[in-house]
Design a protein around this motif. Structure first.
Motif, short mmCIF file in Angstrom:
data_model
loop_
_atom_site.label_atom_id
_atom_site.label_comp_id
_atom_site.label_asym_id
_atom_site.label_seq_id
_atom_site.Cartn_x
_atom_site.Cartn_y
_atom_site.Cartn_z
N ASP A 100 14.29 40.98 34.80
CA ASP A 100 14.28 39.59 34.36
C ASP A 100 15.65 39.11 33.89
OD1 ASP A 100 14.47 41.07 32.06
OD2 ASP A 100 12.94 39.97 30.95
N LEU A 101 16.72 39.76 34.36
CA LEU A 101 18.07 39.37 33.97
C LEU A 101 18.88 38.96 35.19
CD1 LEU A 101 18.95 42.10 31.31
CD2 LEU A 101 18.28 39.73 30.90
N TRP A 102 19.64 37.88 35.02
CA TRP A 102 20.50 37.34 36.08
C TRP A 102 21.90 37.20 35.52
CZ3 TRP A 102 20.53 31.45 37.50
CH2 TRP A 102 21.45 31.22 38.54
N LEU A 103 22.85 37.84 36.19
CA LEU A 103 24.26 37.79 35.79
C LEU A 103 25.04 37.11 36.90
CD1 LEU A 103 26.46 38.70 33.75
CD2 LEU A 103 26.63 40.83 35.05
N SER A 104 25.67 35.98 36.59
CA SER A 104 26.40 35.23 37.62
C SER A 104 27.82 34.97 37.16
CB SER A 104 25.69 33.90 37.91
OG SER A 104 25.69 33.08 36.76
N SER A 105 28.75 34.95 38.11
CA SER A 105 30.17 34.72 37.80
C SER A 105 30.82 33.93 38.91
CB SER A 105 30.92 36.05 37.63
OG SER A 105 30.40 36.81 36.56
N VAL A 106 31.73 33.03 38.51
CA VAL A 106 32.60 32.32 39.44
C VAL A 106 34.03 32.59 38.99
CG1 VAL A 106 33.31 30.10 40.36
CG2 VAL A 106 30.89 30.55 39.95
N GLU A 107 34.86 33.08 39.91
CA GLU A 107 36.22 33.51 39.57
C GLU A 107 37.23 32.78 40.45
OE1 GLU A 107 35.70 37.59 40.70
OE2 GLU A 107 33.66 37.44 39.91
N THR A 108 38.29 32.28 39.83
CA THR A 108 39.38 31.65 40.57
C THR A 108 40.70 32.21 40.07
OG1 THR A 108 39.48 29.81 38.99
CG2 THR A 108 38.11 29.50 40.94
N GLY A 109 41.70 32.22 40.96
CA GLY A 109 43.00 32.74 40.58
C GLY A 109 43.00 34.26 40.51
N ARG A 110 43.92 34.79 39.74
CA ARG A 110 44.06 36.25 39.63
C ARG A 110 43.14 36.77 38.53
NH1 ARG A 110 47.31 39.72 36.69
NH2 ARG A 110 48.31 37.93 35.66
N VAL A 111 42.20 37.61 38.92
CA VAL A 111 41.22 38.16 37.98
C VAL A 111 41.26 39.68 38.08
CG1 VAL A 111 39.75 36.13 38.18
CG2 VAL A 111 39.33 38.10 39.64
N PRO A 112 40.73 40.39 37.09
CA PRO A 112 40.71 41.85 37.15
C PRO A 112 40.01 42.35 38.41
CG PRO A 112 40.17 41.12 34.94
CD PRO A 112 40.21 39.89 35.80
N GLU A 113 40.50 43.45 38.93
CA GLU A 113 39.93 44.03 40.14
C GLU A 113 38.49 44.47 39.89
OE1 GLU A 113 41.03 47.52 43.43
OE2 GLU A 113 42.21 47.28 41.59
N ASP A 114 37.63 44.20 40.87
CA ASP A 114 36.21 44.56 40.79
C ASP A 114 35.54 43.97 39.55
OD1 ASP A 114 36.40 46.10 43.14
OD2 ASP A 114 37.05 47.86 42.01
N TYR A 115 35.91 42.76 39.22
CA TYR A 115 35.40 42.13 38.00
C TYR A 115 33.87 42.12 37.95
CZ TYR A 115 34.08 38.45 34.73
OH TYR A 115 33.48 37.73 33.72
N GLY A 116 33.25 41.58 39.00
CA GLY A 116 31.80 41.46 38.99
C GLY A 116 31.09 42.80 38.94
N ALA A 117 31.60 43.78 39.69
CA ALA A 117 30.98 45.10 39.70
C ALA A 117 31.09 45.77 38.33
CB ALA A 117 31.64 45.98 40.77
N ARG A 118 32.22 45.61 37.68
CA ARG A 118 32.42 46.23 36.36
C ARG A 118 31.55 45.56 35.31
NH1 ARG A 118 38.83 45.90 36.02
NH2 ARG A 118 38.53 46.85 33.95
N LEU A 119 31.38 44.26 35.42
CA LEU A 119 30.52 43.55 34.47
C LEU A 119 29.07 43.98 34.65
CD1 LEU A 119 30.87 41.41 32.25
CD2 LEU A 119 30.29 39.67 33.95
N ALA A 120 28.64 44.12 35.90
CA ALA A 120 27.27 44.57 36.17
C ALA A 120 27.06 46.01 35.72
CB ALA A 120 26.95 44.42 37.66
N GLU A 121 28.08 46.83 35.92
CA GLU A 121 27.97 48.23 35.51
C GLU A 121 27.83 48.36 34.00
OE1 GLU A 121 30.34 52.49 36.05
OE2 GLU A 121 31.18 50.62 36.83
#
Length: 210
Positions: free
Chosen positions: A183-204
């Protein structure tokens, strides 16, 4: 044969017979215990010669997941794994704002379909342009199928790792990522220079699976 003075053969023979009878009786009584003793000796030898076996370890749940699934308050610092937080917070002129705004997704129909209850939204702005908007929200427990169908129809690539559905699309200079489990939804929108694998690391950090 020389006799020992003072020994009466008429007493020695009956005493010897009685002793033999006692020993035989004790041996007969001990017979049922022989298999038990043999098994105990064998088990002792096996234990002494076998390498120790580690007890099975139950997989631990990520502490953040327990908080996210509860009604306890959660903030941006708690949402981010330590290494990702340091990488973001130490960037020059990084500004963070925290609120309960709806997910910043280009697929507006998805937000309408899921009707999310936002737990926290974290918005980063960086010097020189670019930024990140990430939202953790509670949705219906069967939302993964809805998310996958809606996002794949919009050109997202989706994959499931364990119990976590992850979808990603890079378009027009922006990367949009979604992760759903239970029952959890994690969403992200990234522009410009962001940390590598940002979404995967946040989900992990949330589910323990990248």
């Amino acid at each position: 044969m020389a006799r020992i003075p003072g020994r009466n053969p008429w007493l020695a023979w009956p005493a010897g017979i009685v002793c033999a009878a006692v020993v035989a009786t004790l041996a007969w009584l001990a017979l049922p215990m022989v298999p038990v003793v043999v098994a105990w000796v064998g088990e002792s030898l096996r234990t002494a010669t076998s390498p120790p076996v580690a007890a099975p370890v139950e997989p631990s749940r990520a502490p953040l997941l327990e908080i996210a699934e509860s009604d306890d308050a959660i903030d941006c610092r708690r949402l981010y794994p330590d290494d990702l937080w340091v990488e973001l917070a130490w960037r020059p002129e990084a500004l963070l704002s925290q609120d309960f705004s709806a997910p910043s997704t280009s697929v507006a129909s998805l937000t309408d379909a899921l009707a999310p209850q936002v737990r926290v939204t974290c918005r980063w702005r960086f010097d020189g342009g670019g930024g990140i908007s990430s939202t953790l929200a509670r949705v219906a427990s069967d939302s993964a199928a809805v998310v996958e169908a809606a996002l794949q129809g919009e050109g997202f690539s989706c994959e499931t790792a364990g119990a976590v559905l992850r979808c990603r699309r890079a378009q027009g200079g922006a990367v949009e990522e979604h992760a759903v489990s239970g029952d959890l939804w994690l969403s992200s929108v990234e522009t410009g220079r962001v940390p590598e694998d940002y979404g995967a690391r946040l989900a992990e950090g949330l589910w323990g699976a990248g």
